[in-house]
Design an enzyme around this catalytic site. Structure first.
Site, short mmCIF file in Angstrom:
data_model
loop_
_atom_site.label_atom_id
_atom_site.label_comp_id
_atom_site.label_asym_id
_atom_site.label_seq_id
_atom_site.Cartn_x
_atom_site.Cartn_y
_atom_site.Cartn_z
N TYR A 111 12.37 -37.46 -15.95
CA TYR A 111 11.24 -36.54 -16.19
C TYR A 111 11.51 -35.74 -17.46
O TYR A 111 11.82 -36.29 -18.50
CB TYR A 111 11.03 -35.67 -14.94
CG TYR A 111 9.76 -34.85 -15.00
CD1 TYR A 111 8.53 -35.45 -15.24
CD2 TYR A 111 9.79 -33.47 -14.83
CE1 TYR A 111 7.35 -34.71 -15.31
CE2 TYR A 111 8.62 -32.72 -14.88
CZ TYR A 111 7.42 -33.35 -15.14
OH TYR A 111 6.27 -32.61 -15.21
N LYS A 184 6.07 -36.52 -12.39
CA LYS A 184 5.94 -35.38 -11.48
C LYS A 184 6.09 -35.83 -10.03
O LYS A 184 6.75 -35.18 -9.22
CB LYS A 184 4.58 -34.73 -11.68
CG LYS A 184 4.53 -33.26 -11.29
CD LYS A 184 5.18 -32.41 -12.37
CE LYS A 184 5.09 -30.95 -12.07
NZ LYS A 184 5.66 -30.12 -13.14
#
Length: 596
Positions: A111, A184
């Site tokens: 991420y 996410k």
């Protein structure tokens, strides 16, 4: 992802899969694939004999060792990112088992911040499609495109959607932004155990104002300027209506929307569907968690705080809103609490004369003209590129041309003498020694949170803040920093990383089947995170370590479920929130696969 298999509970209460797929169809389904971990009986029933090496490995360990070795051979962070997502496309369970084992090392790769580079390169390295691409040029197809995932009304718990206007610190990246929704959701699963087979990443492709993309022949999104206004709103409404119809129990998460849309969308739908904006609510809540501990350590009351926020976007104003709410809980009126918060943005301190150019969520914090009339102003000549995203900039340019100036951060701090200084500006070095020294001269324990990330964008480093204040500053940051040694004390720097909060909040909302995500549920999440930090020793961190994300997320989820039950927002019948969260949490272990 749902068409050829369903999740079932097998004999003995073990969760597994039932599938009509056979042979290579099984191996090519990342939800079903177990590689060498398929048992002899599963291989025979699923038509896998001869398609796998003969050795059966009943545990993940050998596969984890091979996968980690391949990961470490990748030459760059971006190559590691690509490797991990290709592993995900081959074997979801192995991907999450590897990620959880090396969470602190791999979370920045999977991420933020490496996902930013991956988004910039998305159209050039595109391999296997993930998620749902919705186009404003074909709004009538929204429901059909969402239905194409093959999920039933009870099969989806969570959707993360972005329109990619303000991705991290890199701006507008159009349909490339699907990777932010995918990443996410990976954090939701790795940090809290949200079932990865029950989530959907979405990009709302409304075009892009990024000239680099519009002139790139490989760009995969809508090749026109970003659509705004009524047509944009109708497209978002089509998305929400389709989700309500297809997945009535799902939580809607909004990610990286532009400052002119983020609050508008949240306010429009928050009482209609369970919905959450991490940039506004999540950032505000995780910072609130750190501030709860900092204010307690400072010995002050929330009613006595004076807050200066550098950066008046969605994050800065979201933090301001939650700080204001804490002051109200401490006994102040909302008006008095609002007056104890000062926001400095691109055109300096927000003042009433700017109101026509301010965004709706900035206006409550504009200072009255009579209050700031005597403050010194400095010349400002803003970059024209800022005018499109910040409505007041064109007016400010006209004022600058006429010789007017702005009230800058240094002047604001000298006048306000804040107890709390927050940075969400993405402008490095803005918290200077002079500014911090001015603050520290009036406050015994100055609370300073430079939150811009990545690290190079921080307003100041923890080492600087502690050195300039003789170790008195209470510091948390937005990106990871090493411990600071000063005066014989080791200062551990807490990271205000949303990953400590939103995954548990999401899991709690899913477990409760909450009808909406309330302010009380968000506060419960913030208080739970704050409670997981041990602040008893000298130099202690204000926030829990990301190494403990699963434990922190579980505590947060339980607190959120309890808050939902107390407010009457839970549709699920829950006698024991702790047990409900434990049973719902997904773990990366291979499950039985049954041939049907």
């Amino acid at each position: 992802m749902y068409r050829r298999h369903t999740q079932v509970t097998t004999v003995g209460g073990v969760r597994g899969f039932a599938t009509t797929a056979r042979g290579y169809e099984v191996l090519r389904d990342p939800a079903l694939n177990k590689g060498t971990a398929f048992s002899a009986s599963e291989r025979a029933a699923l038509g896998l004999d001869g398609l796998l090496p003969p050795v059966v490995t009943t545990e993940l360990e050998p596969q984890l060792e091979r996968a980690y070795g391949a990961y470490r051979m990748a030459p760059t962070d971006l190559a590691k990112h690509v490797y991990m997502w290709r592993l995900h496309d081959n074997d979801v369970t192995l991907f999450y088992a590897l990620l959880q084992r090396h969470l602190l090392e791999m979370l920045p790769i999977v991420y933020d911040p490496v996902v930013g580079e991956a988004i910039e390169r998305f159209s050039h390295v595109f391999t296997r499609p993930r998620g749902v691409f919705l186009s404003i040029d074909d709004p009538d197809s929204v429901e059909a495109r969402l239905a194409a995932v093959g999920a039933g009304p009870d099969d989806v718990d969570l959707l993360v959607a972005t329109d990619a206007e303000e991705i991290l610190g890199i701006g507008d990246w159009g349909s490339n932004g699907i990777d932010i929704s995918i990443g996410k959701l990976a954090v939701y699963t790795a940090a809290a155990g949200v079932d990865p087979h029950r989530v959907v990443p979405v990009v709302l492709d409304v075009g892009t104002d990024n000239e680099r993309l519009l002139n790139d022949p490989l760009y995969l999104g809508c090749r026109h300027a970003r659509v705004r206004g009524d047509r944009y709103d109708a497209f978002v409404e089509a998305y929400v209506a389709a989700v309500e119809k297809l997945f009535p129990n799902a939580l809607l998460h909004w990610e990286d929307f532009g400052s002119s849309n983020a609050r508008r969308i949240l306010d429009r739908y928050r009482d209609r569907v369970p919905t959450f904006n991490d940039d506004m609510q999540g950032t505000g809540a995780i910072v609130t968690a750190g501030l709860l501990n900092a204010v307690a350590l400072s010995g002050g009351s929330w009613a006595d705080q004076r807050v200066v926020v550098l950066g008046g976007g969605t994050a800065g104003c979201g933090i301001a809103d939650q700080a204001r709410d804490q002051m109200v809980r401490a006994g102040l009126s909302e008006e008095d609490a609002t007056r104890r918060i000062w926001i400095v943005d691109l055109p300096g301190l927000l003042t009433a004369e700017m109101r026509d150019g301010l965004l709706d969520y900035q206006r409550p914090y504009a200072r009255p003209e009579e209050e700031v009339a005597e403050l010194a102003r400095t010349p400002c000549f803003p970059d024209r590129k800022a005018e499109g995203r910040w409505p007041a900039m064109a007016a400010l340019r006209a004022k600058a041309a006429a010789g007017a100036g702005v009230i800058d951060l240094a002047t604001t701090v000298a006048a306000v003498k804040p107890t709390i200084l927050i940075g969400t500006s993405t402008c490095p070095g803005m918290f200077t020694e002079e500014i911090v020294g001015t603050m520290a001269a009036s406050v015994q324990r100055p609370i300073v949170f430079p939150l811009s990330n990545p690290t190079v964008l921080h307003e100041a480093t923890p080492e600087q803040l502690l050195r300039w204040t003789g170790g008195k500053a209470l510091v948390a940051t937005g990106a990871p920093f090493d411990d600071v040694e000063l005066g014989g004390v080791t200062y551990r720097i807490g990271q205000a990383n949303n990953a400590a909060l939103y995954p548990g909040l999401g899991l709690g909302a899913v477990v409760a089947r909450a009808t909406r995500v309330s302010d009380a549920m968000i506060l419960a999440a913030a208080e739970a995170v704050a409670g997981e930090a041990d602040t008893s020793g000298p130099g202690a961190s204000l926030l829990p370590s990301n190494a403990d994300l699963r434990a922190t997320s579980s505590v947060v989820a339980v607190a959120v479920v309890r808050a939902a039950l107390e407010e009457g927002l839970a549709r699920a019948e829950i006698d024991d929130p702790v047990e409900a969260v434990r049973e719902a949490a997904w773990w990366p272990v291979y499950r039985p696969v049954e041939a049907v």
